[in-house]
Write a protein that holds these residues in place. Structure first.
Motif, PDB file in Angstrom:
ATOM      1  N   UNK A 375       0.617  -1.242   0.093  1.00 11.62           N
ATOM      2  CA  UNK A 375      -0.085   0.079  -0.107  1.00 11.62           C
ATOM      3  C   UNK A 375       0.982   1.248   0.165  1.00 11.62           C
ATOM      4  N   UNK A 376       1.921   1.150   0.846  1.00  8.91           N
ATOM      5  CA  UNK A 376       3.100   2.177   0.762  1.00  8.91           C
ATOM      6  C   UNK A 376       3.550   2.659  -0.403  1.00  8.91           C
ATOM      7  N   UNK A 377       4.000   1.684  -1.109  1.00  4.57           N
ATOM      8  CA  UNK A 377       4.875   1.604  -2.165  1.00  4.57           C
ATOM      9  C   UNK A 377       3.776   2.098  -3.502  1.00  4.57           C
ATOM     10  N   UNK A 378       2.411   1.783  -3.287  1.00  7.35           N
ATOM     11  CA  UNK A 378       1.440   2.264  -4.338  1.00  7.35           C
ATOM     12  C   UNK A 378       0.883   3.713  -4.206  1.00  7.35           C
ATOM     13  N   UNK A 379       0.899   4.065  -2.889  1.00  6.48           N
ATOM     14  CA  UNK A 379       0.597   5.470  -2.601  1.00  6.48           C
ATOM     15  C   UNK A 379       1.845   6.289  -3.089  1.00  6.48           C
ATOM     16  N   UNK A 380       3.043   5.951  -2.917  1.00  9.56           N
ATOM     17  CA  UNK A 380       4.208   6.909  -3.539  1.00  9.56           C
ATOM     18  C   UNK A 380       3.946   7.207  -5.058  1.00  9.56           C
ATOM     19  N   UNK A 382       0.941   7.003  -6.752  1.00 14.30           N
ATOM     20  CA  UNK A 382      -0.235   7.682  -6.638  1.00 14.30           C
ATOM     21  C   UNK A 382      -0.087   9.218  -6.364  1.00 14.30           C
ATOM     22  N   UNK A 383       0.773   9.363  -5.382  1.00 15.40           N
ATOM     23  CA  UNK A 383       1.205  11.016  -5.195  1.00 15.40           C
ATOM     24  C   UNK A 383       2.084  11.447  -6.334  1.00 15.40           C
ATOM     25  N   UNK A 384       2.961  10.827  -6.778  1.00 14.23           N
ATOM     26  CA  UNK A 384       3.773  11.080  -7.929  1.00 14.23           C
ATOM     27  C   UNK A 384       3.168  11.533  -9.189  1.00 14.23           C
ATOM     28  N   UNK A 385       1.912  10.762  -9.533  1.00 15.29           N
ATOM     29  CA  UNK A 385       1.184  11.005 -10.686  1.00 15.29           C
ATOM     30  C   UNK A 385       0.295  12.086 -10.517  1.00 15.29           C
ATOM     31  N   UNK A 386       0.060  12.545  -9.340  1.00 15.05           N
ATOM     32  CA  UNK A 386      -0.935  13.583  -9.203  1.00 15.05           C
ATOM     33  C   UNK A 386       0.014  15.071  -9.996  1.00 15.05           C
TER      34      UNK A 386
END
Lengths: 478, 94
Positions: A375-380, A382-386
């Motif tokens: 989840x933490x890796x996926x969140x990284x 998600x944040x970057x692609x914002x």
């Protein structure tokens, strides 16, 4: 130039203008297989005649190699493992049906690491595949046969599967283009499962345009795979605009730390300059959980694999063995001896590691913890692609290593996937394309990543780079 | 620490027979990998939800329509051993 050295889009032009026929193209490829494959060993099973459908559209009669873990009806499909000896599936994978419907001419099954467990194609029951650029080196893995077949012009294009980098890392090592599509973009029905939440089928091709064309042929929703996404599929060829002005591209600083070969780093930096000149904007970003990706992957992927590979037990198909002396009960002895003789060392290691992390008393400490770190890796991402349209990294920290160099050290082998694994954990699409050569003449790969279901963005960036460089035109001499 | 005995226990759970020599080598391999994996313990994951799957999918259904399936004949065509349209296995009950 010989016909088998051309790309699919060049060959399709020749067919359309009636300058060449599908039969002459297949013959050229078959001649290359006959002349070279004893040396390269790109194929696990070679078909003497093309595997084709009689009532196809005949629109894309391109010779294609299919990884040995993708089911072809009534044709040997063995995951390059002893345990599937003689197995001929009673049905086609969805991707195979789609290809046959489009007129594809299947050349055979490409060699691979046993059950896709590996990064070098050394664990195949049929012996290692060799890198066409240097026969002493590995082609990468696990889709090493698919990548080597395309690089050596023993196929025009190929399908591979990617669970932690198994399309992109061999593409990088063999100087071809390899795409892992978004999880859910391509049906996995008929792909013999390794880790079901990570596996994805994708194209290995000679250039970016071919990658887009092949993705067009295999994408889309399939009710036989409940995890395939019910979304419309764009025409990927239309994404090849050559226009990347004002795109925002992130460079994750965690991908440029210790362990990266200086030659790889230099080439990636030069690639960034090429794209800057075409109008893209670059900024350093952070994907803070990158260093945990390999550990997370080796818990989740092996746990899923231990469950998926439970079906190979000697009961229904493939190999069946019995021990010489009685150990437990006749049925348990049959299971244990079949799996002992049928699986190679790496497969055993991974099944046992997965069984261990799922076993009572260890589940929370290993499996559940790894799911949370995922989840933490996926969140990284998600944040970057914002903020960013794409992310650019090396595909692998090094160029192809020597055969045998890492075979006895599983951990150092696992670490060769350090830049590719995160895309599988996050489910995002990622592509590797050639961006130069080392002074020893080995290819270097550039990885482009984008947000889920935005393969068009990847193609746009990769194609622009390719059109402004010549790396993809450099051919192997054998 | 993972012992030879641990490996033999896991190997039985995995239904893969290992002899003493194989178990010893595997214990060493697995020990190395598990030590590397220990790094995940550094992270604070108290309030993090697990990800088992990246797509937001729930209860994927299809229409309940009868379709052609593989059938007994095709299914047992690939059998290691079969008899009267069934898969034949060694004795299960002693």
């Amino acid at each position: 130039m010989k016909l088998n050295e051309l790309t699919a889009h060049e060959l399709l032009d020749l067919i359309k203008t009636k300058k060449e026929t599908a039969a002459s193209i297949f013959s050229a490829v078959k001649r290359a297989i006959d002349a070279l494959d004893k040396k390269i060993n790109a194929y696990a099973h070679i078909s003497e005649k093309p595997i084709e459908s009689t009532d196809s559209s005949k629109e894309n009669p391109i010779p294609i190699a299919i990884k040995d873990n993708i089911c072809i009806k009534d044709y040997l499909t063995t995951c390059s493992s002893h345990i599937l000896e003689g197995f001929k599936p009673p049905y086609n994978a969805t991707v195979v049906n789609k290809l046959l419907d489009s007129g594809a001419l299947i050349t055979g099954h490409a060699n691979m690491d046993e059950f896709a467990f590996g990064s070098s194609t050394e664990t195949s029951f049929f012996g290692p595949t060799r890198n066409p650029w240097n026969l002493e080196c590995v082609p990468g893995g696990s889709s090493g046969g698919s990548a080597a077949a395309v690089a050596a012009n023993e196929a025009i294009w190929a399908l591979g599967s990617d669970t932690g980098g198994s399309i992109r890392q061999p593409a990088s090592f063999c100087g071809v283009v390899g795409l892992k599509p978004t999880y859910g973009r391509v049906s996995r029905y008929g792909l013999i499962a390794f880790a079901s939440s990570l596996d994805q089928i994708g194209p290995l091709t000679k250039d970016v345009e071919d990658s887009a064309l092949l993705l067009n042929l295999i994408s889309g929703h399939d009710e036989m795979d409940s995890t395939s996404a019910n979304l419309s599929v764009p025409d990927y060829a239309k994404a090849l605009t050559g226009d990347i002005r004002n795109l925002k591209i992130g460079i994750p600083k965690e991908y440029f730390i210790e362990g990266i070969d200086p030659e790889v780093k230099t080439n990636i930096m030069e690639a960034i300059e090429v794209l800057k000149k075409k109008g893209a904007q670059f900024k350093e970003i952070s994907l803070p959980h990158t260093e945990y990706a390999v550990a997370t992957y080796y818990i989740l992927a092996t746990a899923e694999a231990s469950s998926n590979l439970a079906r190979f037990d000697g009961v229904e198909y493939g190999l069946r063995c019995h021990p010489k002396e009685k150990r437990r009960t006749p049925i348990i002895d049959m299971y244990e001896e079949t799996r002992r003789q049928g699986f190679g060392q790496e497969a055993k290691r991974r099944i046992m590691l997965g069984t261990y992390s799922l076993s009572s008393g260890y589940y929370d400490a290993y499996y559940l913890r790894a799911q949370k770190v995922r989840t933490l890796i996926k969140n990284d991402f998600d944040e970057a692609f914002k903020e960013f349209d794409a992310i650019l990294t090396p595909t692998s920290p090094t160029t192809a290593f020597k055969i045998g160099e890492k075979a006895s050290d599983p951990l150092s082998m696992y670490l060769s996937d350090i830049y590719t694994i995160s895309a599988n954990l996050a489910g995002i699409p990622a592509l590797s394309l050639p961006c130069g050569f080392s002074k020893d003449g080995l290819p270097i790969g550039l990885q482009v990543m984008a947000k889920p279901f935005d393969e068009e963005m990847i193609f746009r960036v990769a194609h622009t780079y390719e059109q402004n460089t010549d790396w993809h035109k450099k051919k192997v001499t054998l | 620490m993972i012992s030879k005995k641990d490996v033999q226990y896991i190997s039985h759970l995995s239904r893969i027979y290992t002899d003493d020599h194989e178990a010893e080598a595997l214990a060493k391999n697995l020990e190395g990998i598990l030590t590397y994996i220990e790094k995940l313990k550094k992270l604070d994951i108290k309030n993090v939800k697990p990800t088992s799957h990246v797509l937001p999918l729930k209860n994927v259904f299809r229409d309940d329509i009868l379709k052609e399936s593989l059938g007994q004949k095709n299914a047992t065509k690939i059998a290691v051993k079969s008899e009267k349209g069934s898969f034949k296995v060694p004795q299960v009950i002693e």
